[in-house]
Enzyme design. Structure first.
Site, PDB file in Angstrom:
ATOM      1  CG  ASP A  13     -15.554 -58.703  60.280  1.00  0.00           C
ATOM      2  OD1 ASP A  13     -15.475 -59.532  59.362  1.00  0.00           O
ATOM      3  OD2 ASP A  13     -16.165 -57.622  60.168  1.00  0.00           O
ATOM      4  CE  LYS A  16     -18.727 -65.561  63.083  1.00  0.00           C
ATOM      5  NZ  LYS A  16     -18.294 -64.149  62.974  1.00  0.00           N
ATOM      6  N   GLY A  40     -16.157 -63.990  55.524  1.00  0.00           N
ATOM      7  CA  GLY A  40     -14.808 -64.523  55.360  1.00  0.00           C
ATOM      8  C   GLY A  40     -14.234 -64.957  56.687  1.00  0.00           C
ATOM      9  CG  HIS A  41     -15.173 -67.818  59.056  1.00  0.00           C
ATOM     10  ND1 HIS A  41     -16.052 -68.857  59.298  1.00  0.00           N
ATOM     11  CD2 HIS A  41     -15.803 -66.699  59.477  1.00  0.00           C
ATOM     12  CE1 HIS A  41     -17.158 -68.376  59.847  1.00  0.00           C
ATOM     13  NE2 HIS A  41     -17.024 -67.071  59.963  1.00  0.00           N
ATOM     14  CD  GLN A 224     -22.899 -62.694  57.552  1.00  0.00           C
ATOM     15  OE1 GLN A 224     -23.659 -63.609  57.818  1.00  0.00           O
ATOM     16  NE2 GLN A 224     -22.350 -62.600  56.358  1.00  0.00           N
TER      17      GLN A 224
END
Length: 425
Positions: A13, A16, A40-41, A224
């Site tokens: 988180d 990235k 999730g990005h 991650q």
């Protein structure tokens, strides 16, 4: 532009997705190398928010090839849904997306096992998202997994599926409230998924190596973060794959000589989601302030993130195991308005001062943080600043302390959600 690995330095988180999106402008290929749709990005462009789970962030740029590598575990329905949602928003997704033939498939059996096993652990739960990631990697490691290519060999797929469903139903028999699964229903479902995904499936290891050989630049995108790496993280409170830089080679089928830089992404503070030790966690009002101001809720699950001060013990560990050549600091603007900012410079365990991240869980759980206090930049703001010279002096001082403590340069600073809220050194 060079071939660069983008890796998280904390518990994920870190932002990235935005950094990959920004660097894609000067790259030709963006390749995801591990994890699944539990990640999730989030990328914000002109106020529009895109949340990506499997497809690399580079898809938001035209004419950039995006690759989902063999190290990623793919829920085919999740991937199809993500493709369709992007298309509905005007994002081109067709010839610019390739998925590895060797990527393992998440099956309904994996999801059922994931949820049932986590529930059984009770107070000792890991904090999994329940999306079947761990059981899928388990089947991969035990050589009983089903890969993307199996969808195009129906009889082979059916044989593997029946064996896996039988094994899963045997294990699920330990959980009396869990419904047993039928192989025929899953078979028909996954055959339909195969028809939809066929145009995207490719020998991605060949594709990416040919791109590198021809002089094209590649961004290697991890999910991650370092402390969730199955080998180098806070085991067992980790993900099931190698989120560190080494995972880029095995997860895409490239050699280490191809890599020019490894950039580590870190928030200006620290967060983690789920269970497990977190030495610099703030339990009171300061932690709540960081959470609300930073909108620290999971992009995939919506779970509230635990928040704490920047931890140099964690970051030194990340520098070492990833071989970082530079650092990216995100969410600097969230610290705006704070009179004092603390940084964790070591851990106190009994009568010992620890500078290196401990591998033993009892030690890590018994550590207390040792802090140094720095001046904040009250009365000034970093939000939306796009030039290093325009940052408040105290913010520059904070960046200097980070760079000097870790012994690597700060290459990029993010000062807001939007794609353009960024400073390059």
């Amino acid at each position: 532009m060079a071939n660069i690995i983008i890796v998280g330095t904390q518990w994920g988180d870190e932002g990235k997705g935005k950094i990959v999106d920004c660097l894609t402008e000067k790259s030709n290929v963006v390749a995801r190398y591990q994890g699944g749709h539990n990640a999730g990005h989030t990328v914000v462009i002109g106020g529009d928010k895109f949340i990506l789970h499997l497809i690399p962030s580079g898809v938001l740029h035209k004419d950039k090839l995006c690759i989902i590598g063999n190290g990623v575990v793919v829920d085919p329905l999740a991937l199809i849904t993500e493709i369709e949602e992007l298309k509905a928003r005007g994002v081109a997704v067709m010839e610019n997306l390739k998925v590895s033939k060797n990527a393992h498939l998440i099956m309904p059996t994996h999801v059922s096992l994931d949820l049932s096993k986590e529930l059984k652990k009770g107070s000792k739960k890991i904090g999994t998202t329940g999306r079947g990631i761990g059981p899928c990697y388990t089947d991969k490691a035990s050589r009983s997994g089903i890969r993307m290519l199996d969808l195009f060999w129906p009889e082979q797929f059916k044989e593997k599926l029946r064996a896996n469903v039988a094994d899963a139903n045997y294990m699920l028999g330990q959980f009396p409230d869990t419904k047993k699964l039928g192989a025929d229903e899953i078979y028909n479902m996954y055959m339909s998924y195969g028809e939809k995904l066929a145009p995207y499936v490719d020998d991605t290891d060949i594709t990416i190596n040919e791109a590198i050989k021809s002089g094209k630049s590649v961004l290697f995108e991890g999910a991650q973060g370092t402390l969730l790496d199955v080998d180098h993280g806070t085991y067992p409170y980790v993900t099931s794959s190698n989120a560190t830089a080494g995972g880029a080679m095995t997860g895409l089928g490239v050699g280490p000589k191809c890599i020019d830089e490894v950039l580590g992404v870190a928030k200006a503070y620290t967060t983690r989601v789920g269970e497990g030790p977190f030495p610099s966690e703030l339990m009171g009002q300061e932690g709540e302030l960081l959470r609300e101001k930073g909108a620290e809720y999971g992009a995939t699950t919506g779970r509230p993130r635990r928040c704490g001060w920047l931890d140099f013990v964690v970051l030194r560990h990340a520098v070492r195991v990833n071989g970082l050549t530079g650092l990216v600091i995100t969410k600097l603007d969230i610290l705006d308005g704070m009179d004092k900012i603390k940084v964790c410079v070591g851990y106190r365990y009994k009568d010992q001062l620890l500078k290196d991240f401990p591998k033993e869980m009892p030690i890590l759980e018994g550590c207390t943080p040792v802090y140094e206090e720095l001046d904040g930049w009250t009365g000034h703001t970093t939000a939306g600043v796009r030039s290093y010279g325009k940052l408040p002096q105290k913010a520059k001082d904070y960046m200097k302390v980070i760079g000097e403590t870790l012994g690597i340069p700060i290459a990029i600073v993010s000062t807001g959600q939007d794609r353009d809220d960024i400073i390059y050194s």
